[in-house]
Design a protein around this motif. Sequence first.
Motif, PDB file in Angstrom:
ATOM      1  N   ARG A 169      -2.113  32.652  -5.530  1.00 25.78           N
ATOM      2  CA  ARG A 169      -1.524  33.324  -6.565  1.00 25.78           C
ATOM      3  C   ARG A 169      -0.139  33.931  -5.924  1.00 25.78           C
ATOM      4  NH1 ARG A 169      -6.563  35.947  -9.823  1.00 25.78           N
ATOM      5  NH2 ARG A 169      -7.212  34.239 -10.964  1.00 25.78           N
ATOM      6  N   ALA A 170      -0.391  34.552  -4.714  1.00 30.72           N
ATOM      7  CA  ALA A 170       0.808  35.093  -4.151  1.00 30.72           C
ATOM      8  C   ALA A 170       1.821  34.112  -3.846  1.00 30.72           C
ATOM      9  CB  ALA A 170       0.578  36.006  -3.043  1.00 30.72           C
ATOM     10  N   GLU A 171       1.563  32.952  -3.477  1.00 33.04           N
ATOM     11  CA  GLU A 171       2.647  31.969  -3.070  1.00 33.04           C
ATOM     12  C   GLU A 171       3.183  31.274  -4.215  1.00 33.04           C
ATOM     13  OE1 GLU A 171       1.925  28.975  -0.043  1.00 33.04           O
ATOM     14  OE2 GLU A 171      -0.006  29.648   0.495  1.00 33.04           O
ATOM     15  N   VAL A 205      -2.693  24.374  -8.948  1.00 34.00           N
ATOM     16  CA  VAL A 205      -3.817  23.314  -8.736  1.00 34.00           C
ATOM     17  C   VAL A 205      -4.883  23.857  -7.661  1.00 34.00           C
ATOM     18  CG1 VAL A 205      -4.539  20.998  -8.047  1.00 34.00           C
ATOM     19  CG2 VAL A 205      -2.686  21.414  -9.638  1.00 34.00           C
ATOM     20  N   GLN A 206      -4.264  24.272  -6.477  1.00 34.16           N
ATOM     21  CA  GLN A 206      -5.023  24.580  -5.376  1.00 34.16           C
ATOM     22  C   GLN A 206      -6.003  25.942  -5.853  1.00 34.16           C
ATOM     23  OE1 GLN A 206      -2.808  25.152  -1.988  1.00 34.16           O
ATOM     24  NE2 GLN A 206      -1.514  23.387  -2.366  1.00 34.16           N
ATOM     25  N   ALA A 207      -5.162  26.794  -6.445  1.00 36.83           N
ATOM     26  CA  ALA A 207      -5.735  28.089  -7.045  1.00 36.83           C
ATOM     27  C   ALA A 207      -7.144  27.732  -8.161  1.00 36.83           C
ATOM     28  CB  ALA A 207      -4.806  28.867  -7.678  1.00 36.83           C
ATOM     29  N   GLU A 221     -12.231  33.970  -2.990  1.00 37.51           N
ATOM     30  CA  GLU A 221     -11.412  34.927  -3.730  1.00 37.51           C
ATOM     31  C   GLU A 221     -10.157  35.176  -2.647  1.00 37.51           C
ATOM     32  OE1 GLU A 221     -14.619  35.070  -3.230  1.00 37.51           O
ATOM     33  OE2 GLU A 221     -15.800  35.794  -4.829  1.00 37.51           O
ATOM     34  N   LEU A 222     -10.354  35.221  -1.429  1.00 38.92           N
ATOM     35  CA  LEU A 222      -8.871  35.363  -0.536  1.00 38.92           C
ATOM     36  C   LEU A 222      -8.137  34.362  -0.836  1.00 38.92           C
ATOM     37  CD1 LEU A 222     -10.855  36.765   2.572  1.00 38.92           C
ATOM     38  CD2 LEU A 222      -9.634  38.018   0.724  1.00 38.92           C
ATOM     39  N   ALA A 223      -8.803  33.178  -0.913  1.00 40.46           N
ATOM     40  CA  ALA A 223      -7.630  32.069  -0.713  1.00 40.46           C
ATOM     41  C   ALA A 223      -7.217  31.868  -2.305  1.00 40.46           C
ATOM     42  CB  ALA A 223      -8.740  30.583  -0.713  1.00 40.46           C
ATOM     43  N   LEU A 224      -7.962  32.337  -3.240  1.00 36.41           N
ATOM     44  CA  LEU A 224      -7.285  32.420  -4.768  1.00 36.41           C
ATOM     45  C   LEU A 224      -6.344  33.421  -4.866  1.00 36.41           C
ATOM     46  CD1 LEU A 224      -7.482  31.576  -7.669  1.00 36.41           C
ATOM     47  CD2 LEU A 224      -9.118  33.384  -7.900  1.00 36.41           C
TER      48      LEU A 224
END
Length: 434
Positions: free
Chosen positions: A270-272, A132-134, A263-266
């Motif tokens: 995705r990694a998390e 959801v955050q992504a 983009e960095l937060a996205l």
Amino acid sequence: MRFRPLSIALSVLLLSAAPTGWAAETLADAWAQALSVDARLRAADAEGEGARATLEAARGLALPKATASSRYTVLSKEPAALIGLPTLPGISLPDRMPLSERTYATHALQASLPIYTGGRIAAAVAAADIGVQASAQERLRTEQTVKLDVAEAWLNVLRSRRALAAAERHVAALDAHAADVNALHRQGVVPRNDVLSVAVALADARQQQTRARHGVDLAAAAYNRLLGRPLETAVDVHEPPPPDAAREDFSTLVARARAARPELALLGARAEATDREADMERAARRPQVGVNAAVMHEDNRYRASQDVAQVAVGVQWELFDGGIQRQRADAAAARARAARERQADTATLIELEVRREWLAVEEAAQRLATTGAAEAQADENLRVARDRYRNGVGTHTEVLDAEALRALTDSNHLNAHYDLHGARYRLKKAVGEL
């Protein structure tokens, strides 16, 4: 009263003839309109809805599950048990006892609740929540892309109109010079070659004017498309205020970009989320404990009680699966590492983007100052060249060169003006603050 229709008609005529500057669109107006109709944003909103639905589905894994079922069974023969009673003289006893009818119906109501899943449900909920955050970061990235597209289209409308005005000014100047040349030629002062060369220059200027007029139409159509309007809709946009002359520190801009760029937060999200997927696969290798309750009814006349209730606690532990779960967990962990490597690479690309747009702002500002001073000089140079030609001191070529130089200066100043505005919007996008 008989004059009322006439007064209404006059009012409508005056309103239709009134200047349209009062209704000119600002960039904020254009953004509001584009954000309400852009298909890319609607797609991002749909993906956000899907991510929220996935989160609710993951939370539902921890809730009780209730199932109602019915079944009708047809057997080839009635099930029976051998009795094996001793034989008595003169008495015939059955050697079988029926256990069930050959056809019967079974109805059941079952409920199950997971008690321990080794962290599988918690990991699923965490992965869905990160999803959801992504999706929110993806929407923000899309919104900023849409806003930059609209800003550039809005500036292109203004640039194309100013370019058309400059082309018309160039044609008017050559028209005036052509009149001078023709008058001097009729007096026998200048050769016919001057008349021919100015005619050629004027034809080229009119060609450029036609191209500029088409550029205005194309820029308006591109702008209307982004705002979800028919391409031929009339466009009236407001000239932006003068750009801010303040120059921000580059290192400060980079720090803000690292904190704000979606983009960095996205990529981090995705990694998390992929890490949580790895946790889910590892949890599947642990014991799974659950409780099950059921109420069943079987239409069977051979049963003493056709209604049965049961409660059971069960444990399932897959001791060996050929390494499937372990390999899936390792694959998810590898994907998470890949996402973090992309995040690190994207951070350097963002820093490079910020530097490029920061330098573009500085370059455009310097060009604007230089070309602004050159415009007055080009006008004066053209005036002197024309005066010299009228007085028989200068040449026709000097006038054409002076006019071409003035047209080039106009174009350079115009492009520097709108390049500066565009560079500032791109810098805001690069920092993540558009």
